[in-house]
Scaffold this motif. Structure first.
Motif, PDB file in Angstrom:
ATOM      1  N   SER A   1      39.073  35.556  34.553  1.00  0.00           N
ATOM      2  CA  SER A   1      37.228  35.264  33.813  1.00  0.00           C
ATOM      3  C   SER A   1      35.935  35.688  35.251  1.00  0.00           C
ATOM      4  N   TRP A   2      35.010  35.337  34.964  1.00  0.00           N
ATOM      5  CA  TRP A   2      33.949  35.705  35.445  1.00  0.00           C
ATOM      6  C   TRP A   2      34.017  34.881  36.678  1.00  0.00           C
ATOM      7  N   LYS A   3      33.936  34.522  37.791  1.00  0.00           N
ATOM      8  CA  LYS A   3      33.853  33.231  38.786  1.00  0.00           C
ATOM      9  C   LYS A   3      32.395  32.661  39.124  1.00  0.00           C
ATOM     10  N   TYR A   4      32.451  31.833  37.988  1.00  0.00           N
ATOM     11  CA  TYR A   4      31.919  30.575  37.746  1.00  0.00           C
ATOM     12  C   TYR A   4      31.715  29.554  36.960  1.00  0.00           C
TER      13      TYR A   4
ATOM     14  N   GLU B   1      36.674  29.316  35.328  1.00  0.00           N
ATOM     15  CA  GLU B   1      36.891  28.244  36.711  1.00  0.00           C
ATOM     16  C   GLU B   1      37.346  26.939  36.199  1.00  0.00           C
TER      17      GLU B   1
ATOM     18  N   GLU C   1      45.722  33.547  39.594  1.00  0.00           N
ATOM     19  CA  GLU C   1      44.562  33.606  38.878  1.00  0.00           C
ATOM     20  C   GLU C   1      43.527  35.223  39.314  1.00  0.00           C
TER      21      GLU C   1
ATOM     22  N   MET D   1      39.576  36.368  39.700  1.00  0.00           N
ATOM     23  CA  MET D   1      38.253  36.404  38.965  1.00  0.00           C
ATOM     24  C   MET D   1      37.159  37.474  39.789  1.00  0.00           C
TER      25      MET D   1
ATOM     26  N   PRO E   1      33.740  38.765  39.911  1.00  0.00           N
ATOM     27  CA  PRO E   1      31.892  38.073  40.122  1.00  0.00           C
ATOM     28  C   PRO E   1      30.998  38.114  38.566  1.00  0.00           C
TER      29      PRO E   1
END
Ligand code: PHB
Length: 401
Positions: free
Chosen positions: A182-185, A189, A209, A211, A213
């Motif tokens: 996913s995107w790291k935010y 998460e 996992e 991630m 940005p």
């Protein structure tokens, strides 16, 4: 920051109604409700109108306005004025943007937003000012968890909700290992966390996992890594423009036929026309599906398409349901924003007859709703099963004041 403003301001209406009243009984002795009838309800629409989530903000805005128009253009008997602000999905600007709508524009309700990080930036301001707020998308768990507050409601989901049922689905399909990406935010998460919770409870193992940005769409190296790990499945959270590109890149990398790609359903919402063949057959879970066979959904989809020339998606549904919650709350107090306790109580009791099915509001002010397993067939999210019935977010840490 872009600002759009329509119509007259509440202050000028208040002034003119006060002036009329002054000749008779004096402005200060006018009953609150008489003033309320003159002034419009002001909605501060804090949404992304640019960037990777622009289409999401537009769909929410479109359908919310459509819902109000279908109610005669009124909320609790009062006309409606919209103040639109492009939040750019930028968490850094969120407190300032929310403060502007509340303190300079004097909005009655804040409506926002899409991005969980921006929502978190709004929450402190909402708690400090007590502003009535409805979130039509952003799923940050804390907003209806440890930071829950009586004046905040959500008509969408918590990030955990749509992702959790997919962990069960993956286990049902026999997967033992998964890569999550996913995107790291916050949203990425929490969504991957929801999937992990259900998948590992069933004996599965998340082996990696990944991630990247937000809102980057550069993931060739990561796709190569997934190919070399060869997990039994991949679970992702992506949405909007990024989801279009991820689904196409996953297929182009040759992974689609060898490693099943699962997601929370945002992966294929408002994106199918652009994703084309690359999305066919994908399985996702969400609190909505295009083909839900109920009259409210059929009418909603026909109305949306007629009015905006686009097919409806979950973001439109959440916008339209936000209008329904506003209608139920404000009708109960006949448009009187001063009757805050009664307004909140009416919103808590609301039952939304939504295109997605019945929606009730939990004690933490988050929707309790069904989650559907969907498959993309001929460019549509077709419902194939109910993945979780009337699922509520656990709302860990919420103590409503
Ligand atoms: C979020 O940031 O909470 C978010 C954004 C887009 C979605 C879903 C959740 O489609």
């Amino acid at each position: 920051m872009k600002l759009f403003k329509n119509g007259v301001s509440r202050r000028s209406l208040l002034k003119s109604s006060a002036a009329v009243g002054a000749g008779v009984v004096g402005a200060s002795s006018l009953p609150r409700f008489a003033i309320g009838q003159e002034a419009k309800i002001k909605l501060g629409m804090m949404l992304p109108f640019s960037g990777t989530y622009a289409a999401l903000g537009e769909a929410i805005n479109n359908a919310l306005v459509m819902g109000v128009e279908q109610n005669g253009g009124k909320l609790g008997g009062r006309g409606v004025e919209y103040v639109r602000l492009d939040d750019e999905s930028d968490p850094g600007k969120a407190p300032q943007n929310a403060n502007k709508l509340i303190k300079s524009d004097n909005v009655d309700f804040l409506i926002g937003t899409v991005h969980s990080g921006v929502l978190m930036g709004m929450v402190k301001v909402i708690r400090d000012t007590g502003t009535m707020t409805i979130c039509p998308n952003g799923g940050a768990g804390a907003a209806t968890g440890p930071l829950c507050t009586p004046n905040f409601f959500r008509t969408s989901f918590s990030n955990w909700q749509p992702a959790y049922p997919m962990g069960d689905v993956a286990a049902d399909k026999g997967a033992k290992t998964a890569v999550v990406m996913s995107w790291k935010y916050g949203a990425g998460e929490e969504a991957t966390g929801g999937f992990r919770e259900a998948f590992e409870a069933r004996g599965g193992k998340v082996v990696k996992e990944i991630m990247v940005p937000f809102p980057s769409v550069e993931w060739q190296a990561e796709l190569t890594e997934i190919a070399s790990i060869k997990p039994d499945c991949v679970f992702v959270f992506f949405a909007g423009g990024g989801a279009v590109k991820f689904v196409k890149d996953y297929a182009a990398a040759g992974l689609k036929d060898s490693i099943p790609l699962y997601g929370s359903g945002f992966l294929t919402e408002g994106t199918l026309a652009a994703q084309g063949e690359a999305a066919e057959g994908l399985l996702t879970s969400l609190h909505y599906a295009d083909t839900l066979d109920n009259p409210v959904n059929k009418k909603f989809r026909a109305d949306y398409e007629n009015q905006f020339g686009k097919v409806a998606d979950i973001y439109g549904v959440q916008g339209w349901d936000t209008a329904q919650l506003l209608i139920q709350g404000l009708d109960a107090v006949q448009g009187d924003m001063g009757a805050k306790a009664e307004l909140i109580s009416a919103m808590e009791k609301a039952e939304l007859d939504s295109p997605r099915g019945l929606v009730r509001i939990s004690a933490a002010h988050n929707p309790i709703q069904d989650f559907y397993l969907r498959e993309v067939k001929n460019g549509e999210n077709v419902v194939i099963d109910i993945a979780a019935k009337q699922l509520a977010d656990p709302a860990r840490g919420c103590k409503m004041a």
